[in-house]
Every structure is written in structure tokens, then in C-alpha cells.
Design a protein around this motif. Structure first.
Motif, PDB file in Angstrom:
ATOM      1  N   ALA A  16       0.861  -1.190   0.000  1.00 43.19           N
ATOM      2  CA  ALA A  16       0.000   0.000   0.000  1.00 43.19           C
ATOM      3  C   ALA A  16       0.892   1.233   0.000  1.00 43.19           C
ATOM      4  O   ALA A  16       1.839   1.326   0.769  1.00 43.19           O
ATOM      5  N   GLY A  17       0.601   2.144  -0.899  1.00 44.45           N
ATOM      6  CA  GLY A  17       1.427   3.355  -0.974  1.00 44.45           C
ATOM      7  C   GLY A  17       2.402   3.329  -2.123  1.00 44.45           C
ATOM      8  O   GLY A  17       3.069   4.327  -2.402  1.00 44.45           O
ATOM      9  N   SER A  20       1.326   5.891  -4.766  1.00 46.37           N
ATOM     10  CA  SER A  20       1.555   7.244  -4.238  1.00 46.37           C
ATOM     11  C   SER A  20       3.035   7.589  -4.285  1.00 46.37           C
ATOM     12  O   SER A  20       3.421   8.713  -4.615  1.00 46.37           O
ATOM     13  N   SER A  21       3.869   6.613  -3.972  1.00 44.35           N
ATOM     14  CA  SER A  21       5.307   6.815  -3.981  1.00 44.35           C
ATOM     15  C   SER A  21       5.805   7.098  -5.405  1.00 44.35           C
ATOM     16  O   SER A  21       6.641   7.983  -5.619  1.00 44.35           O
ATOM     17  N   VAL A  41       0.058  13.724  -2.830  1.00 46.30           N
ATOM     18  CA  VAL A  41       0.378  12.358  -2.420  1.00 46.30           C
ATOM     19  C   VAL A  41      -0.304  11.972  -1.100  1.00 46.30           C
ATOM     20  O   VAL A  41      -0.619  10.806  -0.902  1.00 46.30           O
ATOM     21  N   VAL A  42      -0.564  12.950  -0.240  1.00 44.02           N
ATOM     22  CA  VAL A  42      -1.317  12.630   0.980  1.00 44.02           C
ATOM     23  C   VAL A  42      -2.737  12.207   0.599  1.00 44.02           C
ATOM     24  O   VAL A  42      -3.254  11.189   1.076  1.00 44.02           O
ATOM     25  N   TYR A  45      -2.550   8.804  -1.233  1.00 48.25           N
ATOM     26  CA  TYR A  45      -2.207   7.726  -0.289  1.00 48.25           C
ATOM     27  C   TYR A  45      -3.417   7.347   0.569  1.00 48.25           C
ATOM     28  O   TYR A  45      -3.704   6.165   0.776  1.00 48.25           O
ATOM     29  N   GLU A  46      -4.132   8.351   1.056  1.00 48.52           N
ATOM     30  CA  GLU A  46      -5.355   8.070   1.833  1.00 48.52           C
ATOM     31  C   GLU A  46      -6.333   7.249   0.981  1.00 48.52           C
ATOM     32  O   GLU A  46      -6.928   6.287   1.467  1.00 48.52           O
TER      33      GLU A  46
ATOM     34  N   GLN B  55       3.864   0.873   6.772  1.00 45.58           N
ATOM     35  CA  GLN B  55       3.022   2.037   6.495  1.00 45.58           C
ATOM     36  C   GLN B  55       3.447   3.266   7.315  1.00 45.58           C
ATOM     37  O   GLN B  55       3.121   4.389   6.959  1.00 45.58           O
ATOM     38  N   GLU B  61       6.956   9.227   4.181  1.00 46.82           N
ATOM     39  CA  GLU B  61       7.318   9.607   2.805  1.00 46.82           C
ATOM     40  C   GLU B  61       6.290  10.600   2.246  1.00 46.82           C
ATOM     41  O   GLU B  61       6.658  11.638   1.705  1.00 46.82           O
ATOM     42  N   MET B  62       5.009  10.293   2.425  1.00 41.56           N
ATOM     43  CA  MET B  62       3.965  11.153   1.867  1.00 41.56           C
ATOM     44  C   MET B  62       3.893  12.499   2.614  1.00 41.56           C
ATOM     45  O   MET B  62       3.588  13.531   2.022  1.00 41.56           O
TER      46      MET B  62
END
Lengths: 137, 114
Positions: A16-17, A20-21, A41-42, A45-46, B55, B61-62
Motif C-alpha cells: 500500500a502506498g 503514491s510513492s 500524495v497525501v 495515499y489516503e 506504512q 514519505e507522503m
């Protein structure tokens, strides 16, 4: 214009992520303002974690233009019966496993809304959910 | 305060970012809830957390955070270290509780985010 697609593996918190990364790396290469990258990206990512947490299949479609980024997240899953309720801070249907990963506090959709310039959530119970978001550069 | 000073105060181990121990930290945020971390508007603050999984690193990172201290003796895994290194992060680990860690850092002058 650049487009990217990412498959999301529901239930797989190890990866997961990842999308986004990748998007973060791309926006950095394009020299987008770091404050805007963070908002993008926040939010992404959510939304990605939501698919991992709730759905059984998911795709992310990203379009980067000169002046904005548009992202569509489509999942097949349980859907959201009441979107207004889901947008309420603190309302959550997350499993104990999702909570163990540090999420599931009912803050995801409200936090997405706070970080984007446009948000549209469409959902059909028992079919799936589509989240569209745009952040202007 | 430098990472090196923080390491001494908390009797901490540096898991990665050994080359960055002269970097400084002014503010910190303590939480086991990544959703809270993702609402922070500020960057470059140290995260104090007992939530030790991949996570946690992804959230950093985010959220543009580059320093974390894992409390309560939580063990950092190799896949976490890989992503942390890829993002030039500093990862520390202490046996101290979150309360004690926050208290020691507060007393030493580290500021809260809000």
C-alpha cells in the motif's frame, strides 16, 4: 500530458502506498512545488489505503497536465452506502487489522477533501466506488 | 538539537541515516495513528511513534517527514529500512516509552507542532 496506471492489491498492506510513492517521484522530477506534491500524495495515499482496506479490486489512473494533476481511483468492493456519513470525521467501518496498521480512524475522506481542489465520490453498494480528485499546480 | 544529541538522551540506536547525525531537529509529533500524521501541515519534524510497520515509513514519505524514533523497543524490519534509505530518512529506535521519550525531548527544548 502524461498518464499512468497502477493496480492496487486489496488487503496487501506491504505494498500500500506504492502508487503514491511513484507519483511523488514523478512530480518531483517535474519540479512541482513540494507543498503541492505533499497535498497530492497525501490525498492519493489516503485513497489508496481505502482501496487496500475495503475493496477487492482497484485501479488508479493518473493524468498529469501542465497546470494540474487529475487522479481517478476505481474499485470493485462493498461501496459506500452513505457518502455524507463517510465524509464525517471519525466515522469508520475499518476492520481491526486496518486499525493495527495505523489507519481506520475515520479521517481518510475528510483529509482527502482538505488537500484537493476538486473531489467527486461516486459509489454503488455491492459494486464499488470511484473517487476522482484534482489538484491544481 | 542534533540527531546525535537525541541519540544520547534517549539511549537510542540509529537504524539508518548514520551519515546524518549532525542534522538538527527542532520540533516533534508523537502519535501511533498515521491518519493524524497525514493531517500535519508542517514538514521536517521528528515523528515519535510505537507503530512500527511499513506504512509508518510510507506515511512519513507522503508527509515529507525524514526523521522517526520508534519507541517501546519496537523492531524495524528490513523492508522498512529499504524504503527509509531510498528516501534518505533517519530512523532511530529506543527502549523508552512514548511518554518518557516525549518528556525527555520536551525537557531538552524540542518544540511541539501545535
Amino acid at each position: 500530458m502524461m498518464t499512468f496506471e497502477y493496480q492496487v492489491q486489496p488487503g496487501d498492506f506491504t505494498n500500500a502506498g506504492f502508487a503514491s510513492s511513484q507519483v511523488k517521484k514523478t512530480l518531483k522530477q517535474l519540479n512541482v512545488d513540494p507543498a503541492i506534491i505533499k497535498r497530492v500524495v497525501v490525498a492519493l495515499y489516503e485513497a489508496e489505503v481505502n482501496i487496500v482496506a475495503h475493496a477487492h479490486k482497484g485501479m488508479i489512473y493518473v493524468t498529469v497536465d501542465n497546470d494540474k494533476i487529475a487522479i481517478k481511483l476505481e474499485d470493485e468492493g462493498p461501496g459506500i452506502p452513505d457518502i455524507d456519513l463517510a465524509m464525517t470525521v471519525g466515522y469508520s467501518t475499518a476492520s481491526p487489522h486496518v486499525r493495527e496498521m495505523g489507519f481506520g480512524a475515520g479521517m481518510g475522506l475528510p483529509n482527502i477533501k482538505n488537500n484537493v481542489d476538486y473531489l467527486n465520490v461516486k459509489s454503488e453498494v455491492g459494486v464499488g466506488t470511484t473517487v476522482e480528485l484534482v489538484v491544481n499546480f | 538539537m542534533t540527531i546525535s544529541e537525541i541519540q544520547t538522551l534517549l539511549n537510542a540506536e540509529i537504524i539508518c541515516g548514520e551519515d546524518k547525525i549532525s542534522q538538527t531537529v527542532d520540533r516533534a509529533f508523537a502519535s501511533d495513528l498515521m491518519s493524524d500524521v497525514l493531517t500535519l501541515k508542517s514538514n521536517q519534524i521528528m515523528l515519535i511513534t510505537g507503530l512500527c510497520n511499513i506504512q509508518t515509513i510510507r506515511t512519513m514519505e507522503m508527509a515529507d517527514l525524514n526523521t522517526v524514533i520508534f519507541v517501546r523497543g519496537k523492531k524495524v524490519t528490513e523492508d522498512m529500512i529499504d524504503i527509509a534509505r531510498e528516501n534518505d530518512m533517519i530512523v532511530l529506535q529506543t527502549e523508552y516509552s512514548m511518554f518518557r521519550t516525549a518528556g525527555v525531548l520536551w525537557e531538552a527544548g524540542i518544540k511541539p507542532v501545535f
